[in-house]
Write an enzyme that holds these catalytic residues in place. Sequence first.
Site, PDB file in Angstrom:
ATOM      1  N   GLY A  23       0.814  -1.216   0.000  1.00  0.00           N
ATOM      2  CA  GLY A  23       0.000   0.000   0.000  1.00  0.00           C
ATOM      3  C   GLY A  23       0.842   1.259   0.000  1.00  0.00           C
ATOM      4  O   GLY A  23       2.055   1.226   0.244  1.00  0.00           O
ATOM      5  N   ARG A  58       0.426  -5.382  -4.846  1.00  0.00           N
ATOM      6  CA  ARG A  58       0.435  -6.405  -3.792  1.00  0.00           C
ATOM      7  C   ARG A  58       0.650  -7.769  -4.443  1.00  0.00           C
ATOM      8  O   ARG A  58       0.209  -8.004  -5.565  1.00  0.00           O
ATOM      9  CB  ARG A  58      -0.867  -6.398  -3.001  1.00  0.00           C
ATOM     10  CG  ARG A  58      -1.092  -5.136  -2.186  1.00  0.00           C
ATOM     11  CD  ARG A  58      -2.266  -5.301  -1.236  1.00  0.00           C
ATOM     12  NE  ARG A  58      -2.552  -4.084  -0.489  1.00  0.00           N
ATOM     13  CZ  ARG A  58      -1.927  -3.726   0.625  1.00  0.00           C
ATOM     14  NH1 ARG A  58      -0.969  -4.502   1.117  1.00  0.00           N
ATOM     15  NH2 ARG A  58      -2.248  -2.617   1.255  1.00  0.00           N
ATOM     16  N   GLY A  89       5.837  -3.137   3.663  1.00  0.00           N
ATOM     17  CA  GLY A  89       5.384  -3.511   4.999  1.00  0.00           C
ATOM     18  C   GLY A  89       5.668  -4.954   5.348  1.00  0.00           C
ATOM     19  O   GLY A  89       6.612  -5.568   4.838  1.00  0.00           O
ATOM     20  N   ASP A  90       4.808  -5.525   6.212  1.00  0.00           N
ATOM     21  CA  ASP A  90       5.045  -6.874   6.744  1.00  0.00           C
ATOM     22  C   ASP A  90       5.226  -7.912   5.638  1.00  0.00           C
ATOM     23  O   ASP A  90       6.199  -8.657   5.611  1.00  0.00           O
ATOM     24  CB  ASP A  90       3.876  -7.297   7.642  1.00  0.00           C
ATOM     25  CG  ASP A  90       3.787  -6.446   8.901  1.00  0.00           C
ATOM     26  OD1 ASP A  90       4.802  -5.835   9.258  1.00  0.00           O
ATOM     27  OD2 ASP A  90       2.712  -6.400   9.509  1.00  0.00           O
ATOM     28  N   GLY A  91       4.239  -7.980   4.738  1.00  0.00           N
ATOM     29  CA  GLY A  91       4.298  -8.975   3.673  1.00  0.00           C
ATOM     30  C   GLY A  91       5.492  -8.769   2.769  1.00  0.00           C
ATOM     31  O   GLY A  91       6.148  -9.730   2.344  1.00  0.00           O
ATOM     32  N   ASP A 103       1.918   3.124  10.848  1.00  0.00           N
ATOM     33  CA  ASP A 103       1.431   2.764  12.181  1.00  0.00           C
ATOM     34  C   ASP A 103       2.473   3.005  13.270  1.00  0.00           C
ATOM     35  O   ASP A 103       2.151   2.963  14.456  1.00  0.00           O
ATOM     36  CB  ASP A 103       1.016   1.291  12.222  1.00  0.00           C
ATOM     37  CG  ASP A 103      -0.235   1.016  11.407  1.00  0.00           C
ATOM     38  OD1 ASP A 103      -0.894   1.990  11.006  1.00  0.00           O
ATOM     39  OD2 ASP A 103      -0.537  -0.167  11.165  1.00  0.00           O
ATOM     40  N   ARG A 117      -3.382  -1.425  12.617  1.00  0.00           N
ATOM     41  CA  ARG A 117      -3.819  -2.822  12.623  1.00  0.00           C
ATOM     42  C   ARG A 117      -3.577  -3.481  13.973  1.00  0.00           C
ATOM     43  O   ARG A 117      -4.463  -4.099  14.540  1.00  0.00           O
ATOM     44  CB  ARG A 117      -3.076  -3.587  11.508  1.00  0.00           C
ATOM     45  CG  ARG A 117      -3.558  -5.032  11.367  1.00  0.00           C
ATOM     46  CD  ARG A 117      -2.759  -5.777  10.309  1.00  0.00           C
ATOM     47  NE  ARG A 117      -3.096  -5.387   8.962  1.00  0.00           N
ATOM     48  CZ  ARG A 117      -2.231  -4.965   8.047  1.00  0.00           C
ATOM     49  NH1 ARG A 117      -0.968  -4.875   8.353  1.00  0.00           N
ATOM     50  NH2 ARG A 117      -2.625  -4.642   6.844  1.00  0.00           N
ATOM     51  N   GLU A 124      -8.272   0.808  13.603  1.00  0.00           N
ATOM     52  CA  GLU A 124      -8.925  -0.263  12.848  1.00  0.00           C
ATOM     53  C   GLU A 124      -8.768  -1.640  13.494  1.00  0.00           C
ATOM     54  O   GLU A 124      -9.584  -2.536  13.280  1.00  0.00           O
ATOM     55  CB  GLU A 124      -8.379  -0.319  11.418  1.00  0.00           C
ATOM     56  CG  GLU A 124      -6.885  -0.607  11.342  1.00  0.00           C
ATOM     57  CD  GLU A 124      -6.361  -0.672   9.924  1.00  0.00           C
ATOM     58  OE1 GLU A 124      -7.110  -1.105   9.030  1.00  0.00           O
ATOM     59  OE2 GLU A 124      -5.202  -0.282   9.709  1.00  0.00           O
TER      60      GLU A 124
END
Length: 361
Positions: free
Chosen positions: A104, A167, A192-194, A223, A268, A322
């Site tokens: 993202g 993605r 990010g994480d992925g 975040d 998240r 969220e």
Amino acid sequence: MASPALPEISKPKIVDGPGGYVLEDVPHLTDYIPDLPTYPNPLQDNPAYSVVKQYFVHVDDSVPQKVVVHKDDPKGIHFRRAGARQKVYFHSDDVHACIVTCGGLCPGLNTVVREIVCGLHHMYGVKKVLGIDGGYKGFYAKNTVYLNPKVVNDIHKRGGTILGTSRGGHDTSKIVDSIQDRGINQVYIIGGDGTQRGAALIFEEIRRRGLKVSVAGIPKTIDNDIPVIDKSFGFDTAVEEAQRAINAAHVESESFENCIGLVKLMGRYSGFIAMYATLASRDVDCCLIPESPFYLEGPGGLFEYIEKRLKEDEHMVIVIAEGAGQELLSQSIQSTTDASGNKLLQDVGLWISQSIKILLI
């Protein structure tokens, strides 16, 4: 679809020391390429950066995971300290770097791309930098663009990412094939994480092939949920924009009797954006974050607090991250993941607004 034969991610490197010192180290080229030659860091001969040589990071410098400890506690877990070293493992003329942005969007992506290009060029004399277009898929499915300080000169003023993003699309074998075929030996992966899980798989495949290729993961998260790092890029902008939404919710809630302004923000697994925006705005009556579980009904519950605030002020503003309250939502809905492998959260904003409407009817 991902390659069926992905390499396994190796266990973290652990280095033990006296007094309970534990270093969770990062993998390095020297782990699998013996007798790797080193070169003097070009910074020490660069007149514009000559002062840097006074502050080279020592090879044994580390950062503690916990800043606050008791006097009798063991030294605990440490991480390798980042920064310029006196010796480097690539000669500037031999470096062929590439940069890719995945996942993202996040405020500051173009700034990060710009600083990598300008840092490599001006500080280390690296002239060959390639931009991968369209995320991981771009390694084998899209065009590339050559990057230099002139190309990236004003991209920090633009939103999004000039390299494009996507993605998924993580075919490890194809990606490393592309890296090898193009002669790339430094890979900068922003995501990010992925994305970072993908970066670890890419490095493992590179190590399996014995290639002299460095992989640098640059964590992308507004975040602000990265341990040891003070502030992740994009966080300040997110808090700033969140305050605009909170202000709008406050104005509207004041204009109607018993009106509640509800603002759902990103976060998240951590509520830094919600918490900092709440502290900055001063118009928020209730802030709900993943780190602090809450309940709806009964003494001390959210509903009781809402009724109290409406009786006193006839309006209120609620900010919710969220990821807050996910455990309260219906467990019957099967959790799914996005193309990057991240768990898709249920819409806590919609759920809590409907629950409040039922309460007030």
